[in-house]
Design a protein around this motif. Structure first.
Motif, PDB file in Angstrom:
ATOM      1  N   UNK A 138      28.992  44.895  50.368  1.00 29.00           N
ATOM      2  CA  UNK A 138      28.592  45.081  52.014  1.00 29.00           C
ATOM      3  C   UNK A 138      29.243  46.423  52.109  1.00 29.00           C
ATOM      4  N   UNK A 139      30.643  46.865  51.896  1.00 29.85           N
ATOM      5  CA  UNK A 139      31.095  48.187  52.022  1.00 29.85           C
ATOM      6  C   UNK A 139      30.318  49.234  51.380  1.00 29.85           C
ATOM      7  N   UNK A 140      29.725  49.313  50.260  1.00 27.90           N
ATOM      8  CA  UNK A 140      28.830  50.169  49.662  1.00 27.90           C
ATOM      9  C   UNK A 140      27.549  50.200  50.523  1.00 27.90           C
ATOM     10  N   UNK A 197      33.949  35.850  44.252  1.00 31.93           N
ATOM     11  CA  UNK A 197      32.597  36.211  45.412  1.00 31.93           C
ATOM     12  C   UNK A 197      33.141  36.930  46.377  1.00 31.93           C
ATOM     13  N   UNK A 198      34.137  36.801  47.111  1.00 31.71           N
ATOM     14  CA  UNK A 198      34.569  37.355  48.073  1.00 31.71           C
ATOM     15  C   UNK A 198      34.812  39.005  47.849  1.00 31.71           C
ATOM     16  N   UNK A 199      35.322  39.272  46.525  1.00 31.10           N
ATOM     17  CA  UNK A 199      35.644  40.611  46.017  1.00 31.10           C
ATOM     18  C   UNK A 199      34.082  41.468  46.030  1.00 31.10           C
ATOM     19  N   UNK A 200      33.145  40.528  45.341  1.00 27.11           N
ATOM     20  CA  UNK A 200      31.751  41.011  45.381  1.00 27.11           C
ATOM     21  C   UNK A 200      31.182  41.322  46.648  1.00 27.11           C
ATOM     22  N   UNK A 216      35.577  41.720  36.999  1.00 29.18           N
ATOM     23  CA  UNK A 216      35.556  40.117  37.550  1.00 29.18           C
ATOM     24  C   UNK A 216      35.703  39.418  35.929  1.00 29.18           C
ATOM     25  N   UNK A 217      34.855  39.937  34.936  1.00 29.53           N
ATOM     26  CA  UNK A 217      34.989  39.394  33.548  1.00 29.53           C
ATOM     27  C   UNK A 217      36.586  39.773  32.967  1.00 29.53           C
ATOM     28  N   UNK A 224      38.917  46.057  47.273  1.00 25.39           N
ATOM     29  CA  UNK A 224      38.010  45.531  46.300  1.00 25.39           C
ATOM     30  C   UNK A 224      39.126  44.803  45.330  1.00 25.39           C
ATOM     31  N   UNK A 225      39.894  45.372  44.606  1.00 25.00           N
ATOM     32  CA  UNK A 225      40.858  44.897  43.768  1.00 25.00           C
ATOM     33  C   UNK A 225      41.808  43.848  44.335  1.00 25.00           C
ATOM     34  N   UNK A 226      42.164  44.209  45.513  1.00 23.18           N
ATOM     35  CA  UNK A 226      43.075  43.286  46.561  1.00 23.18           C
ATOM     36  C   UNK A 226      42.324  42.013  46.560  1.00 23.18           C
ATOM     37  N   UNK A 227      40.994  42.104  46.986  1.00 17.70           N
ATOM     38  CA  UNK A 227      40.124  40.968  47.408  1.00 17.70           C
ATOM     39  C   UNK A 227      40.004  40.062  45.965  1.00 17.70           C
ATOM     40  N   UNK A 228      39.619  40.843  44.865  1.00 11.81           N
ATOM     41  CA  UNK A 228      39.472  40.285  43.654  1.00 11.81           C
ATOM     42  C   UNK A 228      40.683  39.117  43.102  1.00 11.81           C
TER      43      UNK A 228
END
Length: 158
Positions: free
Chosen positions: A55-57, A47-50, A87-88, A37-41
């Motif tokens: 989806x993983x959850x 949006x992709x990280x979200x 994100x913030x 998730x951090x990598x994706x962020x």
């Protein structure tokens, strides 16, 4: 993005197979999937990280969680709050990826405790938060360091 989701799911599965090593305190986990998730962020965007996180959850709750729907509620509450905070903080541009990961780890626990208060109809469980916050800080540092190394070393062609 599919590879990131797959890695997150694999890390979740691996973590589910690890018995508690350092503590017998319920609810403390390393959160290995948050590396993805951090990598994706940082590499793909918020949006992709979200999408990766949510989806993983959902998929992990359906496939691996012994808690079923209840596990989904706890995981979703933690993931959403964690994700919003990360994100913030990333958008603010004032914090390193490790600090963002630490905040994500702590707020994941805050989200889960909040959901527990709602589902269990009690506020006494809030007293458990300092223990979980400490574990969130430690895990957040480790996850953040690994994710930062991956962000630095993996080049994406978009």
């Amino acid at each position: 993005m599919a590879m990131t989701i797959a890695v997150a799911m694999i890390l979740s599965y691996i973590e589910s197979q690890i018995p508690p090593l350092f503590t017998a305190v319920p609810g403390i986990k390393m959160g290995l999937a948050n590396i993805a998730v951090v990598f994706a962020l940082y590499k793909l965007g918020w949006k992709e990280a979200g999408f990766v996180s949510l989806l993983r959850v959902f998929l992990v709750s359906v496939m691996f969680s012994p808690l079923g729907v209840m596990g989904l509620f706890y995981s979703l509450a933690g993931a959403v709050l964690s994700l919003l905070v990360m994100i913030g903080l990333k958008a603010a541009g004032l914090f390193s990826s490790v600090a963002v990961s630490v905040a994500g780890g702590v707020f994941h626990n805050v989200g889960q405790i909040g959901m527990a208060c709602i589902l269990l109809k009690t506020k006494e469980i809030v007293y458990y938060l300092p223990v979980l916050a400490l574990s969130g800080i430690v895990a957040g540092v480790l996850i953040g360091l690994v994710a930062a190394a991956l962000v630095k070393r993996i080049k994406l062609e978009v």
